[in-house]
Motif scaffolding. Structure first.
Motif, PDB file in Angstrom:
ATOM      1  N   GLY A 161       0.829  -1.185   0.000  1.00 15.14           N
ATOM      2  CA  GLY A 161       0.000   0.000   0.000  1.00 15.14           C
ATOM      3  C   GLY A 161       0.867   1.239   0.000  1.00 15.14           C
ATOM      4  O   GLY A 161       1.981   1.247   0.499  1.00 15.14           O
TER       5      GLY A 161
ATOM      6  N   GLU B 187      -5.271   1.747   5.860  1.00 18.38           N
ATOM      7  CA  GLU B 187      -5.593   2.154   4.502  1.00 18.38           C
ATOM      8  C   GLU B 187      -4.380   2.103   3.567  1.00 18.38           C
ATOM      9  O   GLU B 187      -4.510   2.375   2.372  1.00 18.38           O
ATOM     10  CB  GLU B 187      -6.195   3.557   4.515  1.00 18.38           C
ATOM     11  CG  GLU B 187      -7.505   3.618   5.299  1.00 18.38           C
ATOM     12  CD  GLU B 187      -8.097   5.014   5.372  1.00 18.38           C
ATOM     13  OE1 GLU B 187      -7.534   5.933   4.722  1.00 18.38           O
ATOM     14  OE2 GLU B 187      -9.104   5.191   6.062  1.00 18.38           O
ATOM     15  N   ALA B 188      -3.218   1.770   4.115  1.00 20.08           N
ATOM     16  CA  ALA B 188      -1.985   1.660   3.300  1.00 20.08           C
ATOM     17  C   ALA B 188      -1.045   0.702   4.015  1.00 20.08           C
ATOM     18  O   ALA B 188      -0.023   1.103   4.563  1.00 20.08           O
ATOM     19  CB  ALA B 188      -1.345   3.025   3.100  1.00 20.08           C
ATOM     20  N   LEU B 189      -1.374  -0.578   4.018  1.00 29.19           N
ATOM     21  CA  LEU B 189      -0.620  -1.563   4.781  1.00 29.19           C
ATOM     22  C   LEU B 189       0.764  -1.797   4.165  1.00 29.19           C
ATOM     23  O   LEU B 189       0.879  -1.977   2.948  1.00 29.19           O
ATOM     24  CB  LEU B 189      -1.389  -2.884   4.843  1.00 29.19           C
ATOM     25  CG  LEU B 189      -2.709  -2.842   5.621  1.00 29.19           C
ATOM     26  CD1 LEU B 189      -3.506  -4.126   5.392  1.00 29.19           C
ATOM     27  CD2 LEU B 189      -2.459  -2.632   7.113  1.00 29.19           C
TER      28      LEU B 189
ATOM     29  N   ASP C 213       1.632  -8.223  -1.428  1.00 24.98           N
ATOM     30  CA  ASP C 213       0.410  -8.886  -1.882  1.00 24.98           C
ATOM     31  C   ASP C 213       0.421 -10.350  -1.443  1.00 24.98           C
ATOM     32  O   ASP C 213       1.428 -11.053  -1.609  1.00 24.98           O
ATOM     33  CB  ASP C 213       0.307  -8.824  -3.402  1.00 24.98           C
ATOM     34  CG  ASP C 213       0.181  -7.403  -3.931  1.00 24.98           C
ATOM     35  OD1 ASP C 213       0.070  -6.465  -3.108  1.00 24.98           O
ATOM     36  OD2 ASP C 213       0.187  -7.237  -5.167  1.00 24.98           O
TER      37      ASP C 213
ATOM     38  N   SER D  78      -9.667   0.524   3.315  1.00 31.22           N
ATOM     39  CA  SER D  78      -9.232  -0.469   4.297  1.00 31.22           C
ATOM     40  C   SER D  78      -9.571  -1.884   3.840  1.00 31.22           C
ATOM     41  O   SER D  78      -8.749  -2.798   3.953  1.00 31.22           O
ATOM     42  CB  SER D  78      -9.889  -0.191   5.651  1.00 31.22           C
ATOM     43  OG  SER D  78      -9.534   1.083   6.134  1.00 31.22           O
TER      44      SER D  78
ATOM     45  N   ASP E 218      -9.977  -2.901   0.786  1.00 27.83           N
ATOM     46  CA  ASP E 218      -9.107  -3.238  -0.352  1.00 27.83           C
ATOM     47  C   ASP E 218      -7.733  -3.694   0.129  1.00 27.83           C
ATOM     48  O   ASP E 218      -7.152  -4.646  -0.424  1.00 27.83           O
ATOM     49  CB  ASP E 218      -8.949  -2.020  -1.262  1.00 27.83           C
ATOM     50  CG  ASP E 218     -10.222  -1.668  -2.012  1.00 27.83           C
ATOM     51  OD1 ASP E 218     -11.171  -2.472  -1.996  1.00 27.83           O
ATOM     52  OD2 ASP E 218     -10.258  -0.566  -2.598  1.00 27.83           O
ATOM     53  N   GLU E 219      -7.193  -3.030   1.133  1.00 30.42           N
ATOM     54  CA  GLU E 219      -5.878  -3.395   1.643  1.00 30.42           C
ATOM     55  C   GLU E 219      -5.898  -4.755   2.336  1.00 30.42           C
ATOM     56  O   GLU E 219      -4.976  -5.561   2.175  1.00 30.42           O
ATOM     57  CB  GLU E 219      -5.366  -2.314   2.594  1.00 30.42           C
ATOM     58  CG  GLU E 219      -4.807  -1.104   1.886  1.00 30.42           C
ATOM     59  CD  GLU E 219      -3.540  -1.448   1.112  1.00 30.42           C
ATOM     60  OE1 GLU E 219      -2.434  -1.385   1.692  1.00 30.42           O
ATOM     61  OE2 GLU E 219      -3.655  -1.813  -0.080  1.00 30.42           O
TER      62      GLU E 219
ATOM     63  N   ARG F 252      -5.944  -7.280  -0.363  1.00 26.09           N
ATOM     64  CA  ARG F 252      -4.679  -7.323  -1.120  1.00 26.09           C
ATOM     65  C   ARG F 252      -3.623  -8.172  -0.427  1.00 26.09           C
ATOM     66  O   ARG F 252      -2.901  -8.942  -1.081  1.00 26.09           O
ATOM     67  CB  ARG F 252      -4.150  -5.886  -1.317  1.00 26.09           C
ATOM     68  CG  ARG F 252      -2.848  -5.822  -2.100  1.00 26.09           C
ATOM     69  CD  ARG F 252      -2.317  -4.405  -2.192  1.00 26.09           C
ATOM     70  NE  ARG F 252      -1.957  -3.847  -0.884  1.00 26.09           N
ATOM     71  CZ  ARG F 252      -0.827  -4.121  -0.223  1.00 26.09           C
ATOM     72  NH1 ARG F 252       0.054  -4.990  -0.713  1.00 26.09           N
ATOM     73  NH2 ARG F 252      -0.585  -3.561   0.948  1.00 26.09           N
TER      74      ARG F 252
END
Length: 283
Positions: A2, A107-109, A113, A134, A136-137, A140
């Motif tokens: 992220g 929100e940006a881990l 992947d 969140s 989405d991360e 992912r």
């Protein structure tokens, strides 16, 4: 991984406020004294066992991460607030649990992947302001076929209603921020995960809270220990009449929640706080 580099100044300010808010009070007390069973419930629902690679998102002081580690999993507990991670590390050491503690934005881990077999959050990720980012991360960093596990307060339960009660007394939310209890609505969670998951299982449950003797004690406890409540009271500190009004509303909410229960041992209050537990497999 992220990427938080695209954050605006406004986003960074929001995250700074969240980080500071959750450092207020004593969240470890809330997690350990009121809701200790929730983390284990989520770990069990996710089927976590020895050797499972687990990420706990917005882990706080490790309410779910520590039980996962004690089950033999390879666990990373991540949270935006380093103060909570420091406390969690001490708790884990006292219990003999070995896991990694990592400061991270839901929100940006900062993970690759498909890095984990199970990605979970126990009443944590719901407080990140942008729900889809969140979700989405979490998806992912979960491997294909891996498990997503979410346990969040419902809008209709005590904590959801407490946030609705506090809202008129709180500063306006930042643009684009969504209410945390939406994560406790099954339709909302299904929409966030979308077609990227299969085998979605959702159920509502309750946790019995019988620590308090009177309705007023409930509000007093949150005013002392729970960051979001402390922040709201700080916002209205200069208007005593509003402080008194919120005191009364929180006591009334506790009284209403307790009215449908059998009562606690010794004649105190007993409340059943509702949550939504969702598990799904990454497609």
């Amino acid at each position: 991984m992220g990427d938080a580099s695209g954050e605006s100044d406004a986003d960074r300010a929001v995250k700074a406020k969240h980080r500071a808010m959750w450092a207020l009070g004593d969240y470890a007390a809330v997690a350990n004294q009121l809701i200790p069973a929730l983390g284990t419930a989520l770990v069990d629902a996710c089927g976590i066992r020895a050797g499972t690679r687990v990420l706990d998102v917005a882990a706080g002081t490790g309410n779910a991460a520590i039980p996962a580690a004690l089950a033999g999993a390879d666990v990373v507990a991540s949270d935006l607030t380093p103060d909570l991670l420091h406390v969690g590390r001490r708790i884990a050491e006292g219990l003999g649990a070995e896991l990694e503690w990592r400061e991270a934005d839901a929100e940006a881990l900062p993970f690759g992947d498909g890095a984990f077999d199970t990605v979970m959050s126990c009443v944590g990720v719901m407080f990140a302001p942008h729900h889809q980012a969140s979700a989405d991360e979490m998806l992912r960093v979960c491997r294909p076929g891996g498990t997503i596990g979410l346990l969040n307060w419902t809008p209709e339960g005590f904590i959801g209603r407490m946030f609705a009660t506090m809202k008129p007394y709180a500063p306006p939310p930042p643009p684009g921020a969504q209410p945390p209890p939406m994560w406790g609505d099954e339709g909302h969670v299904r929409a966030l995960l979308g077609e990227r998951v299969t085998s979605v299982h959702a159920r509502r449950g309750t946790v019995r809270v019988d620590r308090f003797t009177t309705p007023g004690e409930v509000g007093d406890y949150f005013k002392k220990n729970y960051g979001p409540t402390i922040a709201v009271y700080r916002n209205i500190a200069g208007t005593p009449e509003r402080v008194a009004a919120l005191d009364q509303e929180l006591a009334a909410l506790a009284r209403d929640q307790a009215s449908a229960t059998d009562g606690a041992a010794g004649g105190g209050l007993a409340m059943d706080w509702e949550y939504l537990l969702v598990t799904a497999q990454r497609r």
